[in-house]
Design an enzyme around this catalytic site. Structure first.
Site, PDB file in Angstrom:
ATOM      1  N   GLY A  12      -8.860  19.180  44.125  1.00  0.00           N
ATOM      2  CA  GLY A  12      -9.393  18.454  42.984  1.00  0.00           C
ATOM      3  C   GLY A  12      -8.654  17.155  42.725  1.00  0.00           C
ATOM      4  CG  ASP A  13      -7.309  16.279  39.571  1.00  0.00           C
ATOM      5  OD1 ASP A  13      -8.336  16.240  38.869  1.00  0.00           O
ATOM      6  OD2 ASP A  13      -6.370  17.070  39.371  1.00  0.00           O
ATOM      7  CD  GLU A  14     -10.292  16.325  45.669  1.00  0.00           C
ATOM      8  OE1 GLU A  14     -10.939  16.123  44.615  1.00  0.00           O
ATOM      9  OE2 GLU A  14     -10.139  17.459  46.156  1.00  0.00           O
ATOM     10  CE  LYS A  16     -13.992  16.229  42.237  1.00  0.00           C
ATOM     11  NZ  LYS A  16     -12.523  16.317  42.212  1.00  0.00           N
ATOM     12  N   GLY A  40     -12.067  16.908  35.235  1.00  0.00           N
ATOM     13  CA  GLY A  40     -11.690  15.719  34.480  1.00  0.00           C
ATOM     14  C   GLY A  40     -11.805  14.527  35.408  1.00  0.00           C
ATOM     15  CG  HIS A  41     -14.797  13.886  37.207  1.00  0.00           C
ATOM     16  ND1 HIS A  41     -16.059  14.382  37.294  1.00  0.00           N
ATOM     17  CD2 HIS A  41     -14.004  14.787  37.837  1.00  0.00           C
ATOM     18  CE1 HIS A  41     -16.037  15.534  37.951  1.00  0.00           C
ATOM     19  NE2 HIS A  41     -14.800  15.801  38.282  1.00  0.00           N
ATOM     20  CB  THR A 130      -8.492  24.021  32.768  1.00  0.00           C
ATOM     21  OG1 THR A 130      -9.692  24.804  32.829  1.00  0.00           O
ATOM     22  CG2 THR A 130      -8.285  23.286  34.079  1.00  0.00           C
ATOM     23  NE  ARG A 144     -26.115  42.498  37.582  1.00  0.00           N
ATOM     24  CZ  ARG A 144     -26.213  43.503  38.443  1.00  0.00           C
ATOM     25  NH1 ARG A 144     -27.329  43.731  39.075  1.00  0.00           N
ATOM     26  NH2 ARG A 144     -25.174  44.285  38.665  1.00  0.00           N
ATOM     27  CD  GLN A 224     -13.886  22.457  39.280  1.00  0.00           C
ATOM     28  OE1 GLN A 224     -14.975  22.886  39.599  1.00  0.00           O
ATOM     29  NE2 GLN A 224     -13.690  21.905  38.112  1.00  0.00           N
ATOM     30  NE  ARG A 303      -2.388  22.459  33.957  1.00  0.00           N
ATOM     31  CZ  ARG A 303      -3.023  23.413  34.616  1.00  0.00           C
ATOM     32  NH1 ARG A 303      -2.389  24.515  34.962  1.00  0.00           N
ATOM     33  NH2 ARG A 303      -4.301  23.281  34.942  1.00  0.00           N
ATOM     34  CG  LEU A 332      -4.306   2.808  51.825  1.00  0.00           C
ATOM     35  CD1 LEU A 332      -4.089   3.901  52.869  1.00  0.00           C
ATOM     36  CD2 LEU A 332      -5.086   1.650  52.440  1.00  0.00           C
TER      37      LEU A 332
HETATM   38  P1  GDP Z   1     -11.527  13.419  40.104  1.00  0.00           P
HETATM   39  O1  GDP Z   1     -11.300  14.656  39.305  1.00  0.00           O
HETATM   40  O2  GDP Z   1     -11.676  13.706  41.553  1.00  0.00           O
HETATM   41  O3  GDP Z   1     -12.645  12.560  39.575  1.00  0.00           O
HETATM   42  O4  GDP Z   1     -10.190  12.559  39.983  1.00  0.00           O
HETATM   43  P2  GDP Z   1      -9.382  12.243  38.631  1.00  0.00           P
HETATM   44  O5  GDP Z   1     -10.131  11.216  37.870  1.00  0.00           O
HETATM   45  O6  GDP Z   1      -9.001  13.491  37.937  1.00  0.00           O
HETATM   46  O7  GDP Z   1      -8.029  11.684  39.244  1.00  0.00           O
HETATM   47  C1  GDP Z   1      -7.991  10.547  40.053  1.00  0.00           C
HETATM   48  C2  GDP Z   1      -7.100   9.493  39.346  1.00  0.00           C
HETATM   49  O8  GDP Z   1      -6.777   8.471  40.264  1.00  0.00           O
HETATM   50  C3  GDP Z   1      -7.814   8.789  38.204  1.00  0.00           C
HETATM   51  O9  GDP Z   1      -6.877   8.461  37.222  1.00  0.00           O
HETATM   52  C4  GDP Z   1      -8.372   7.519  38.850  1.00  0.00           C
HETATM   53  O10 GDP Z   1      -8.497   6.444  37.925  1.00  0.00           O
HETATM   54  C5  GDP Z   1      -7.296   7.224  39.847  1.00  0.00           C
HETATM   55  N1  GDP Z   1      -7.752   6.567  41.094  1.00  0.00           N
HETATM   56  C6  GDP Z   1      -8.906   6.779  41.783  1.00  0.00           C
HETATM   57  N2  GDP Z   1      -8.894   6.062  42.927  1.00  0.00           N
HETATM   58  C7  GDP Z   1      -7.713   5.413  42.973  1.00  0.00           C
HETATM   59  C8  GDP Z   1      -7.094   4.549  43.919  1.00  0.00           C
HETATM   60  O11 GDP Z   1      -7.627   4.248  44.965  1.00  0.00           O
HETATM   61  N3  GDP Z   1      -5.844   4.089  43.611  1.00  0.00           N
HETATM   62  C9  GDP Z   1      -5.189   4.412  42.471  1.00  0.00           C
HETATM   63  N4  GDP Z   1      -3.989   3.922  42.265  1.00  0.00           N
HETATM   64  N5  GDP Z   1      -5.750   5.225  41.539  1.00  0.00           N
HETATM   65  C10 GDP Z   1      -6.992   5.735  41.812  1.00  0.00           C
HETATM   66  P1  IMO Z   2     -11.633  17.968  38.982  1.00  0.00           P
HETATM   67  O1  IMO Z   2     -13.149  18.017  38.959  1.00  0.00           O
HETATM   68  C1  IMO Z   2      -7.830  19.937  39.647  1.00  0.00           C
HETATM   69  C2  IMO Z   2      -7.645  24.237  38.840  1.00  0.00           C
HETATM   70  C3  IMO Z   2      -6.756  24.671  37.689  1.00  0.00           C
HETATM   71  C4  IMO Z   2      -6.292  26.020  38.208  1.00  0.00           C
HETATM   72  C5  IMO Z   2      -7.540  26.559  38.907  1.00  0.00           C
HETATM   73  C6  IMO Z   2      -8.364  27.529  38.059  1.00  0.00           C
HETATM   74  O2  IMO Z   2     -11.059  17.088  37.960  1.00  0.00           O
HETATM   75  O3  IMO Z   2     -11.164  17.699  40.372  1.00  0.00           O
HETATM   76  P2  IMO Z   2     -10.031  27.137  36.013  1.00  0.00           P
HETATM   77  O4  IMO Z   2      -9.801  26.563  34.646  1.00  0.00           O
HETATM   78  O5  IMO Z   2     -11.072  26.419  36.798  1.00  0.00           O
HETATM   79  O6  IMO Z   2     -10.274  28.621  36.005  1.00  0.00           O
HETATM   80  O7  IMO Z   2      -8.611  26.947  36.778  1.00  0.00           O
HETATM   81  O8  IMO Z   2      -8.323  25.422  39.236  1.00  0.00           O
HETATM   82  N1  IMO Z   2      -8.679  23.220  38.503  1.00  0.00           N
HETATM   83  C7  IMO Z   2      -8.588  21.934  38.839  1.00  0.00           C
HETATM   84  N2  IMO Z   2      -7.587  21.250  39.441  1.00  0.00           N
HETATM   85  N3  IMO Z   2      -8.977  19.320  39.327  1.00  0.00           N
HETATM   86  C8  IMO Z   2      -9.992  19.998  38.759  1.00  0.00           C
HETATM   87  O9  IMO Z   2     -11.205  19.458  38.543  1.00  0.00           O
HETATM   88  C9  IMO Z   2      -9.808  21.367  38.450  1.00  0.00           C
HETATM   89  N4  IMO Z   2     -10.573  22.320  37.869  1.00  0.00           N
HETATM   90  C10 IMO Z   2      -9.872  23.451  37.925  1.00  0.00           C
HETATM   91  O10 IMO Z   2      -5.684  23.789  37.503  1.00  0.00           O
HETATM   92  O11 IMO Z   2      -5.310  25.842  39.181  1.00  0.00           O
HETATM   93 MG    MG Z   3      -9.910  15.404  37.940  1.00  0.00          MG
END
Ligand code: GDP
Ligand code: IMO
Ligand code: MG
Length: 429
Positions: A12-14, A16, A40-41, A130, A144, A224, A303, A332
């Site tokens: 997650g948090d890549e 997206k 969380g995006h 979370t 169900r 995720q 966190r 990058l």
């Molecule tokens: P998601 O859950 O996959 O949508 O990712 P998150 O939004 O939770 O986390 C990605 C974080 O990296 C966010 O704060 C973005 O603003 C930031 N971000 C995304 N792409 C880049 C990048 O290429 N460089 C940097 N420095 N930050 C980035």
């Molecule tokens: P995005 O869309 C990162 C993780 C939680 C925990 C596990 C289970 O922003 O990439 P849950 O509340 O789903 O039962 O928690 O999954 N987790 C994430 N980690 N990004 C997320 O979403 C996540 N959604 C859940 O931290 O380890």
């Molecule tokens: Mg996220």
């Protein structure tokens, strides 16, 4: 047919949300198909930050945004998120936002159980959820017992369903807490939310068919990441839904025939929030530095994210199982100041070398990563929009990843802003 699925390749948090927002400019509709407000995006547009959890990231461009049946939806949270995003100047109305009537509802008792269970677990047995009730809501769906938006049409039957859910969970809650949770207040609260949200609720599978029939372009937005998938991830340290690309169909009612492009998003390194194995974790100065430069704090819970190097073994499995035919490499720029950059290319477990991700948790916990070390570029890449303008060592890094995973990198993200990208191949036009 040029529909597109976007999914995370790691934990997650890549990034997206940022990429969905970028590509949503070419989309007619953006669809969420799993997860809930555990996601969380973060989108950064002209220095203005938008934080989305449930609303599809296409909403910021006012694209038709659809929440599919595979999502578990907390109506109390959704109302709050709609208010917040509306206050940021985004118009959300029934012509640009639709919720599936088959969507399951997260009730306050689900959130309560999620926290209670986590509090009872000790140390590494904690999943580190979370705390948003995601797991308990999916459990009720599979058992169900769950409540869907379509159930609100008959209020008497709905109340019976509430009572039976609360009765079911209260047996366990009473044993541990010595008290029961009464359903009445929650019932009233959720009913009120439903009345406010009902204008958005519809049969979204049909809407998707109609859009596809008209050759409209649909973008499916995963939440995720691959290793949080309930089947393919690092079980039990996972979320409770399928995060693989194939769930775009099940979780929305779209036909598999609608799709040809699956885009996988990976950071140039790795992060994880919550417990569970993490072979390339750098629990040291390197991890601290990645976290500090990358601002690696969870959008949902705040966190600190655990940080480490890019793991090719993991990436290869995620690409295979999700049928990924294009990658986006994000963040990058976070590596700009490192002298050496490591990529994990294989694992050693009990003195044996593995090229493929092992399935058993005990193997996953005993992985010794084997690294290839590349020279860093020690130059600023932030905001670069042309591949040829990247320092040579950064180009080498990108090319090496491509050849190791045998998949094109179509886009490189060089900063959080919407326009900080290198588009190598057009993926959605
Ligand atoms: P998601 O859950 O996959 O949508 O990712 P998150 O939004 O939770 O986390 C990605 C974080 O990296 C966010 O704060 C973005 O603003 C930031 N971000 C995304 N792409 C880049 C990048 O290429 N460089 C940097 N420095 N930050 C980035
Ligand atoms: P995005 O869309 C990162 C993780 C939680 C925990 C596990 C289970 O922003 O990439 P849950 O509340 O789903 O039962 O928690 O999954 N987790 C994430 N980690 N990004 C997320 O979403 C996540 N959604 C859940 O931290 O380890
Ligand atoms: Mg996220």
């Amino acid at each position: 047919m040029s529909n597109l699925v976007i999914v995370g390749m790691q934990w997650g948090d890549e990034g997206k949300g940022k990429i969905v927002d970028l590509l949503a400019s070419s989309a007619d509709a953006v669809v969420r198909f799993q997860g809930g407000h555990n996601a969380g995006h973060t989108l950064v547009i002209n220095k203005k930050t938008f934080k989305l959890s449930l609303l599809p990231s296409g909403i910021v461009r006012q694209k038709l945004s659809i929440i599919g049946n595979g999502v578990v939806l907390d109506p109390i949270h959704l109302e709050k998120e709609i208010r917040e995003i509306t206050n940021q100047g985004i118009d959300i109305n029934f012509s640009n936002f639709v919720i599936s009537s088959d969507c399951f509802v997260i009730l306050p008792i689900h959130r309560y159980i999620d926290s209670l269970r986590e509090n009872q677990k000790k140390g590494s047995n904690k999943i580190g959820t979370t705390g948003r009730g995601i797991g308990p809501a999916y459990e009720d769906k599979v058992s169900r017992r769950g409540i869907r938006f379509s159930d609100f049409k008959n209020i008497e039957e709905l109340e019976e369903k509430f009572i039976s859910i609360y009765n079911h969970h209260n047996i366990w809650i009473k044993k541990f807490e010595g008290k029961e949770i009464s359903y009445e207040n929650d019932f009233e609260k959720i009913l009120k939310c439903y009345h406010n949200l009902s204008k958005y609720i519809d049969d979204t599978w049909l809407l998707l068919k109609q859009l596809n029939d008209k050759n409209k372009k649909i973008l499916f937005e995963g939440a995720q990441g691959f290793y949080l998938d309930i089947d393919h991830g690092t079980y039990p340290y996972v979320t409770s839904s399928n995060t693989v690309a194939a769930n775009a169909f099940t979780g929305s009612g779209a036909s598999p025939n609608y799709l040809k492009k699956m885009l996988g998003i990976t950071k140039a390194y790795t992060t994880r929030v919550g417990n569970g194995p993490f072979p390339t974790e750098e629990n040291n100065d390197v991890g601290e530095k990645l976290g500090k430069i990358g601002n690696e704090f969870g959008t949902v819970t705040g966190r600190k994210r655990r940080c480490g190097w890019l793991d090719i073994v993991m990436l290869k499995k995620a690409i295979t199982v999700s049928g990924i035919n294009g990658l986006v490499l994000t963040k990058l720029d976070v590596l700009d100041t490192f002298t050496d950059i490591k990529i994990c290319t294989s694992y050693k477990i009990d003195n044996q070398i593995f090229e493929d991700y092992p399935s058993s948790m005990s193997s996953q916990q005993h992985i010794i990563p084997i690294y290839e070390t590349l020279k860093g570029w020690k130059e600023k890449t932030k905001g670069i929009t042309n591949f040829k303008n990247l320092p040579l060592n950064a180009q080498n890094f990108v090319n090496r990843i491509q050849s190791l995973v045998n998949c094109n990198i179509d886009i490189i993200s060089t900063g959080p802003e919407r326009n900080e990208n290198i588009i190598i191949n057009e993926v959605f036009n």
